[in-house]
Design a protein around this motif. Structure first.
Motif, mmCIF file in Angstrom:
data_model
loop_
_atom_site.group_PDB
_atom_site.id
_atom_site.type_symbol
_atom_site.label_atom_id
_atom_site.label_comp_id
_atom_site.label_asym_id
_atom_site.label_seq_id
_atom_site.Cartn_x
_atom_site.Cartn_y
_atom_site.Cartn_z
ATOM 1 N N LYS A 68 0.835 -1.200 0.000
ATOM 2 C CA LYS A 68 0.000 0.000 0.000
ATOM 3 C C LYS A 68 0.873 1.254 0.000
ATOM 4 O O LYS A 68 0.583 2.215 -0.709
ATOM 5 N N ALA A 69 1.946 1.249 0.788
ATOM 6 C CA ALA A 69 2.853 2.399 0.830
ATOM 7 C C ALA A 69 3.541 2.605 -0.527
ATOM 8 O O ALA A 69 3.792 3.740 -0.932
ATOM 9 N N LEU A 70 3.810 1.519 -1.228
ATOM 10 C CA LEU A 70 4.476 1.618 -2.532
ATOM 11 C C LEU A 70 3.576 2.218 -3.607
ATOM 12 O O LEU A 70 4.066 2.670 -4.640
ATOM 13 N N LYS A 71 2.267 2.244 -3.363
ATOM 14 C CA LYS A 71 1.355 2.825 -4.359
ATOM 15 C C LYS A 71 1.584 4.323 -4.520
ATOM 16 O O LYS A 71 1.166 4.907 -5.503
ATOM 17 N N THR A 72 2.276 4.957 -3.570
ATOM 18 C CA THR A 72 2.606 6.368 -3.725
ATOM 19 C C THR A 72 3.715 6.560 -4.749
ATOM 20 O O THR A 72 3.883 7.649 -5.279
ATOM 21 N N VAL A 73 4.469 5.485 -5.023
ATOM 22 C CA VAL A 73 5.557 5.545 -5.995
ATOM 23 C C VAL A 73 5.157 4.886 -7.316
ATOM 24 O O VAL A 73 5.412 5.412 -8.390
ATOM 25 N N PHE A 74 4.518 3.714 -7.222
ATOM 26 C CA PHE A 74 4.100 2.953 -8.397
ATOM 27 C C PHE A 74 2.576 2.864 -8.384
ATOM 28 O O PHE A 74 2.007 2.324 -7.444
ATOM 29 N N ALA A 75 1.954 3.361 -9.413
ATOM 30 C CA ALA A 75 0.484 3.416 -9.433
ATOM 31 C C ALA A 75 -0.125 2.150 -10.025
ATOM 32 O O ALA A 75 -0.906 2.205 -10.957
ATOM 33 N N HIS A 76 0.231 0.992 -9.490
ATOM 34 C CA HIS A 76 -0.396 -0.245 -9.950
ATOM 35 C C HIS A 76 -0.374 -1.264 -8.823
ATOM 36 O O HIS A 76 0.360 -1.136 -7.853
ATOM 37 N N ASP A 77 -1.241 -2.284 -8.962
ATOM 38 C CA ASP A 77 -1.301 -3.339 -7.963
ATOM 39 C C ASP A 77 -0.009 -4.146 -7.975
ATOM 40 O O ASP A 77 0.697 -4.198 -8.971
ATOM 41 N N GLN A 78 0.266 -4.791 -6.862
ATOM 42 C CA GLN A 78 1.421 -5.661 -6.704
ATOM 43 C C GLN A 78 2.743 -4.921 -6.958
ATOM 44 O O GLN A 78 3.675 -5.451 -7.554
ATOM 45 N N ALA A 79 2.813 -3.687 -6.483
ATOM 46 C CA ALA A 79 4.018 -2.881 -6.653
ATOM 47 C C ALA A 79 5.212 -3.501 -5.932
ATOM 48 O O ALA A 79 6.358 -3.244 -6.283
ATOM 49 N N VAL A 80 4.944 -4.341 -4.932
ATOM 50 C CA VAL A 80 6.021 -4.981 -4.180
ATOM 51 C C VAL A 80 6.878 -5.851 -5.105
ATOM 52 O O VAL A 80 8.055 -6.093 -4.825
ATOM 53 N N ARG A 81 6.309 -6.260 -6.236
ATOM 54 C CA ARG A 81 7.072 -7.056 -7.208
ATOM 55 C C ARG A 81 8.180 -6.253 -7.872
ATOM 56 O O ARG A 81 9.050 -6.822 -8.510
ATOM 57 N N ARG A 82 8.158 -4.952 -7.738
ATOM 58 C CA ARG A 82 9.263 -4.135 -8.265
ATOM 59 C C ARG A 82 10.501 -4.308 -7.386
ATOM 60 O O ARG A 82 11.614 -4.075 -7.833
ATOM 61 N N LEU A 83 10.300 -4.724 -6.120
ATOM 62 C CA LEU A 83 11.419 -4.930 -5.193
ATOM 63 C C LEU A 83 11.872 -6.383 -5.164
ATOM 64 O O LEU A 83 13.067 -6.665 -5.079
ATOM 65 N N ALA A 84 10.935 -7.307 -5.168
ATOM 66 C CA ALA A 84 11.259 -8.735 -5.110
ATOM 67 C C ALA A 84 10.159 -9.512 -5.836
ATOM 68 O O ALA A 84 8.978 -9.244 -5.635
#
Length: 152
Positions: free
Chosen positions: A100-116
């Motif tokens: 949810k916090a990553l949605k401020t940086v990446f405007a799409h679902d499953q943004a955590v996949r950008r990290l791992a």
């Protein structure tokens, strides 16, 4: 609602949707274009993006579960080896908060996949073993920044 993430050639798309239609309501089918970190992204751009991510997910002193979840996510966590095959609802909730916090940086679902990238693993007999998180270059940069701050 299930989410299907796959790269399907345009000519196969109609057949794939027809095959799924008995199992999924039409209004629940969503098509996404793949989003990947550009390979030619310069170090400066990656550093700026990593700093934005760090600012978004940095755990506060009152968030020990977020700190633990970030440590696990950014260290290649293996749910079978590290959790002995047991579900961890607290970790799941903390991962949701990070996402949810990553949605401020990446405007799409499953943004955590950008990290791992989560990868499901199986035993030789085909039974589900667990999930292993494979760190991305952005995730490695975020991990290094958070470690430098002693945030994780």
């Amino acid at each position: 609602m299930a989410t299907l993430i796959a790269e399907i050639p345009d000519h196969s798309l109609k057949g794939a949707l027809e095959a799924l239609s008995p199992y999924v309501k039409h209004e629940n089918l969503k098509l996404f274009s793949p989003i990947a970190v550009p390979k030619d992204q310069g170090d400066d751009e990656l550093a700026k993006l990593a700093q934005k991510v760090v600012d978004a997910v940095r755990p506060k002193p009152s968030q020990p579960l977020r700190r633990e979840a970030l440590q696990k996510l950014l260290s290649g966590h293996d749910t079978f080896s590290n959790q002995t095959g047991q579900a961890d609802p607290a970790l799941r909730n903390a991962m949701g908060a990070i996402s949810k916090a990553l949605k401020t940086v990446f405007a799409h679902d499953q943004a955590v996949r950008r990290l791992a990238i989560p990868k499901k693993t199986h035993f030789p007999d085909g039974a589900y073993r667990g999930t292993v998180y494979i760190l991305t270059p952005l995730g490695a940069r975020v991990r290094d920044l958070l470690k430098a701050e002693n945030a994780i």
